[in-house]
Motif scaffolding. Structure first.
Motif, PDB file in Angstrom:
ATOM      1  N   THR A   1       0.829  -1.205   0.000  1.00 26.07           N
ATOM      2  CA  THR A   1       0.000   0.000   0.000  1.00 26.07           C
ATOM      3  C   THR A   1       0.866   1.258   0.000  1.00 26.07           C
ATOM      4  OG1 THR A   1      -1.746  -1.165   1.213  1.00 26.07           O
ATOM      5  CG2 THR A   1      -1.809   1.240   1.239  1.00 26.07           C
ATOM      6  N   ALA A   2       1.876   1.284   0.866  1.00 22.79           N
ATOM      7  CA  ALA A   2       2.748   2.457   0.946  1.00 22.79           C
ATOM      8  C   ALA A   2       3.432   2.717  -0.387  1.00 22.79           C
ATOM      9  CB  ALA A   2       3.780   2.254   2.057  1.00 22.79           C
ATOM     10  N   TYR A   3       3.930   1.655  -1.010  1.00 26.68           N
ATOM     11  CA  TYR A   3       4.638   1.825  -2.279  1.00 26.68           C
ATOM     12  C   TYR A   3       3.697   2.315  -3.373  1.00 26.68           C
ATOM     13  CZ  TYR A   3       8.350   0.948  -5.652  1.00 26.68           C
ATOM     14  OH  TYR A   3       9.332   1.098  -6.598  1.00 26.68           O
ATOM     15  N   ALA A   4       2.504   1.713  -3.434  1.00 22.56           N
ATOM     16  CA  ALA A   4       1.549   2.093  -4.473  1.00 22.56           C
ATOM     17  C   ALA A   4       1.117   3.547  -4.323  1.00 22.56           C
ATOM     18  CB  ALA A   4       0.328   1.170  -4.420  1.00 22.56           C
TER      19      ALA A   4
ATOM     20  N   GLY B   1      13.724  -0.781  -0.224  1.00 19.92           N
ATOM     21  CA  GLY B   1      13.275   0.350  -1.021  1.00 19.92           C
ATOM     22  C   GLY B   1      12.643  -0.005  -2.347  1.00 19.92           C
ATOM     23  N   SER B   2      11.945  -1.132  -2.387  1.00 20.36           N
ATOM     24  CA  SER B   2      11.242  -1.528  -3.605  1.00 20.36           C
ATOM     25  C   SER B   2      10.096  -2.443  -3.201  1.00 20.36           C
ATOM     26  CB  SER B   2      12.184  -2.257  -4.573  1.00 20.36           C
ATOM     27  OG  SER B   2      12.681  -3.446  -3.977  1.00 20.36           O
ATOM     28  N   TRP B   3       9.195  -2.671  -4.133  1.00 18.99           N
ATOM     29  CA  TRP B   3       8.086  -3.579  -3.850  1.00 18.99           C
ATOM     30  C   TRP B   3       8.231  -4.844  -4.698  1.00 18.99           C
ATOM     31  CZ3 TRP B   3       4.738  -6.059  -1.329  1.00 18.99           C
ATOM     32  CH2 TRP B   3       3.752  -6.817  -1.964  1.00 18.99           C
ATOM     33  N   ASN B   4       8.217  -5.973  -4.023  1.00 15.16           N
ATOM     34  CA  ASN B   4       8.199  -7.260  -4.716  1.00 15.16           C
ATOM     35  C   ASN B   4       7.596  -8.285  -3.762  1.00 15.16           C
ATOM     36  OD1 ASN B   4      10.518  -8.795  -3.271  1.00 15.16           O
ATOM     37  ND2 ASN B   4      11.437  -6.825  -3.836  1.00 15.16           N
ATOM     38  N   GLU B   5       7.266  -9.428  -4.271  1.00 15.13           N
ATOM     39  CA  GLU B   5       6.542 -10.415  -3.489  1.00 15.13           C
ATOM     40  C   GLU B   5       7.396 -11.068  -2.397  1.00 15.13           C
ATOM     41  OE1 GLU B   5       4.721 -13.151  -6.139  1.00 15.13           O
ATOM     42  OE2 GLU B   5       3.397 -11.661  -7.040  1.00 15.13           O
ATOM     43  N   GLY B   6       8.691 -10.892  -2.471  1.00 17.27           N
ATOM     44  CA  GLY B   6       9.560 -11.470  -1.445  1.00 17.27           C
ATOM     45  C   GLY B   6      10.136 -10.423  -0.511  1.00 17.27           C
ATOM     46  N   ILE B   7       9.420  -9.320  -0.333  1.00 19.50           N
ATOM     47  CA  ILE B   7       9.981  -8.190   0.411  1.00 19.50           C
ATOM     48  C   ILE B   7      10.182  -8.508   1.883  1.00 19.50           C
ATOM     49  CG2 ILE B   7       7.749  -7.120   0.963  1.00 19.50           C
ATOM     50  CD1 ILE B   7       9.133  -4.414   0.333  1.00 19.50           C
TER      51      ILE B   7
ATOM     52  N   LEU C   1      -2.924  -7.271  -5.652  1.00 13.15           N
ATOM     53  CA  LEU C   1      -3.077  -5.851  -5.954  1.00 13.15           C
ATOM     54  C   LEU C   1      -1.755  -5.175  -6.315  1.00 13.15           C
ATOM     55  CD1 LEU C   1      -5.598  -4.733  -3.159  1.00 13.15           C
ATOM     56  CD2 LEU C   1      -6.088  -5.285  -5.549  1.00 13.15           C
ATOM     57  N   GLY C   2      -0.652  -5.766  -5.891  1.00 16.86           N
ATOM     58  CA  GLY C   2       0.632  -5.096  -6.058  1.00 16.86           C
ATOM     59  C   GLY C   2       1.362  -5.382  -7.347  1.00 16.86           C
ATOM     60  N   LYS C   3       0.853  -6.278  -8.180  1.00 15.33           N
ATOM     61  CA  LYS C   3       1.565  -6.632  -9.416  1.00 15.33           C
ATOM     62  C   LYS C   3       1.837  -5.428 -10.316  1.00 15.33           C
ATOM     63  CE  LYS C   3       0.256 -11.503  -9.658  1.00 15.33           C
ATOM     64  NZ  LYS C   3       1.649 -11.967  -9.467  1.00 15.33           N
ATOM     65  N   PRO C   4       0.905  -4.475 -10.469  1.00 12.36           N
ATOM     66  CA  PRO C   4       1.198  -3.327 -11.352  1.00 12.36           C
ATOM     67  C   PRO C   4       2.285  -2.394 -10.816  1.00 12.36           C
ATOM     68  CG  PRO C   4      -1.178  -3.580 -11.011  1.00 12.36           C
ATOM     69  CD  PRO C   4      -0.502  -4.442 -10.011  1.00 12.36           C
ATOM     70  N   PHE C   5       2.696  -2.561  -9.550  1.00  9.56           N
ATOM     71  CA  PHE C   5       3.639  -1.611  -8.954  1.00  9.56           C
ATOM     72  C   PHE C   5       5.027  -2.207  -8.740  1.00  9.56           C
ATOM     73  CE2 PHE C   5      -0.625  -0.323  -7.644  1.00  9.56           C
ATOM     74  CZ  PHE C   5      -0.620   1.003  -8.038  1.00  9.56           C
ATOM     75  N   ILE C   6       5.280  -3.360  -9.343  1.00  7.29           N
ATOM     76  CA  ILE C   6       6.605  -3.972  -9.198  1.00  7.29           C
ATOM     77  C   ILE C   6       7.658  -3.166  -9.954  1.00  7.29           C
ATOM     78  CG2 ILE C   6       7.979  -6.019  -9.724  1.00  7.29           C
ATOM     79  CD1 ILE C   6       5.538  -7.718  -9.147  1.00  7.29           C
TER      80      ILE C   6
END
Length: 308
Positions: free
Chosen positions: A56-59, A218-224, A114-119
């Protein structure tokens, strides 16, 4: 951070820098879980809240251009997750542990969906304060470049330590956490207090997620996340539900997590990767050391139970 330029001194400097960077999510998640457990409820769903807060924060930071709006949005979603957990757990015969695991899986899956578009898009990072400007050593400058959230986490730990002892809200929280019957006798609604405590705990856990996506790494990914939400529960037990203890224990966990990279930075190329497991080994040791069928944990809230 490269440490080879200053020899063996690079190891403690790298561990110090890594402890600060790695510990910040632990600080916020553990402080949030301390508030929740002080009310007599345990929330194992904070791993999902942490990851969803990071997404959410990243998006929001990508869409708005403001990392602080991202943090606020993460806090809001964390509070919603906490309210959902607290509302379900207030019903009779509902197990806190089972609901926490379900909420964790829901948060992880929903965040990944929901986060796939923000990778790929880049978000602005949270600011840091250069406390090492006085030094000419780049390693020391990097070590003392401290993120604002770490400082806020230390201030929050001190405030909660004081508030638990010196405010009416702290007294109410401790009464509810120690005895449901005593709270009801005083005219306090345990369900309402635990609901709000779980919401606040979730909100703080989401701040830890915002730090992960908006500062380090400092990035968004599924293994954060690497299990910080779950390890924070063990950290709270280790700290004996003391906010200052949580802050110090988070630094210990952070230092353990920084040990592997620190050794690699001074040229240790064999076996250093084993030290990457140090936080998980530390978590296991803490859980074993604090488990006993014959004695209760010092400082544990009396109403805190793994089963109902």
């Amino acid at each position: 951070m490269e440490a080879t330029g200053i020899g063996i001194w690079g190891v403690p400097i790298a561990i110090f820098a890594g402890a600060i960077r790695v510990s910040t999510p632990f600080i916020f998640v553990s402080l949030g879980e301390t508030i929740t457990e002080r009310s007599g409820r345990i929330n194992l769903g904070l791993e999902g809240t942490l990851v969803f807060g990071a997404m959410t924060a990243y998006a929001i930071a990508v869409l708005s251009g403001s990392p602080w709006l991202g943090v606020l949005a993460a806090m809001a979603t964390g509070a919603i997750f906490g309210l959902g957990h607290g509302w379900i757990c207030k019903w009779p015969k509902v197990n806190d542990i089972a609901i926490g695991i379900a909420m964790m899986q829901f948060g992880l899956g929903f965040a990944f969906f929901l986060g796939k578009p923000f990778i790929q898009p880049a978000a602005p990072h949270l600011p840091s304060i250069p406390f090492g400007a006085w030094s000419n050593l780049p390693q020391l400058q990097a070590a003392l470049n401290i993120n604002v959230l770490f400082i806020l986490g230390g201030i929050l730990a001190l405030f909660l330590w004081w508030a638990f002892r010196n405010t009416r809200i702290g007294l109410v929280l401790r009464v509810v956490g120690d005895s449901t019957d005593a709270a009801r006798a005083m005219g306090i609604s345990p369900d309402r207090v635990r609901l709000l405590a779980t919401a606040v705990g979730g909100s703080l856990a989401a701040v830890g997620g915002a730090y992960l996506s908006l500062y380090y790494p400092g990035s968004w990914n599924e293994g954060i996340s690497s299990g910080q939400g779950l390890m924070a529960v063990a950290l709270v037990i280790f700290a004996r539900w003391n906010p200052i203890g949580c802050f110090l224990a988070a630094l210990l966990f952070g230092g353990a997590g920084a040990l592997g990279p620190a050794l690699q930075s001074v040229g240790v190329t064999q076996g250093y990767y084993l030290f990457y497991a140090a936080p998980y080994v530390l978590t296991l040791v803490i859980l074993i050391a604090t488990s006993s069928p014959t004695r209760s944990l010092a400082g544990a809230p009396g109403a805190l139970s793994l089963t109902k």
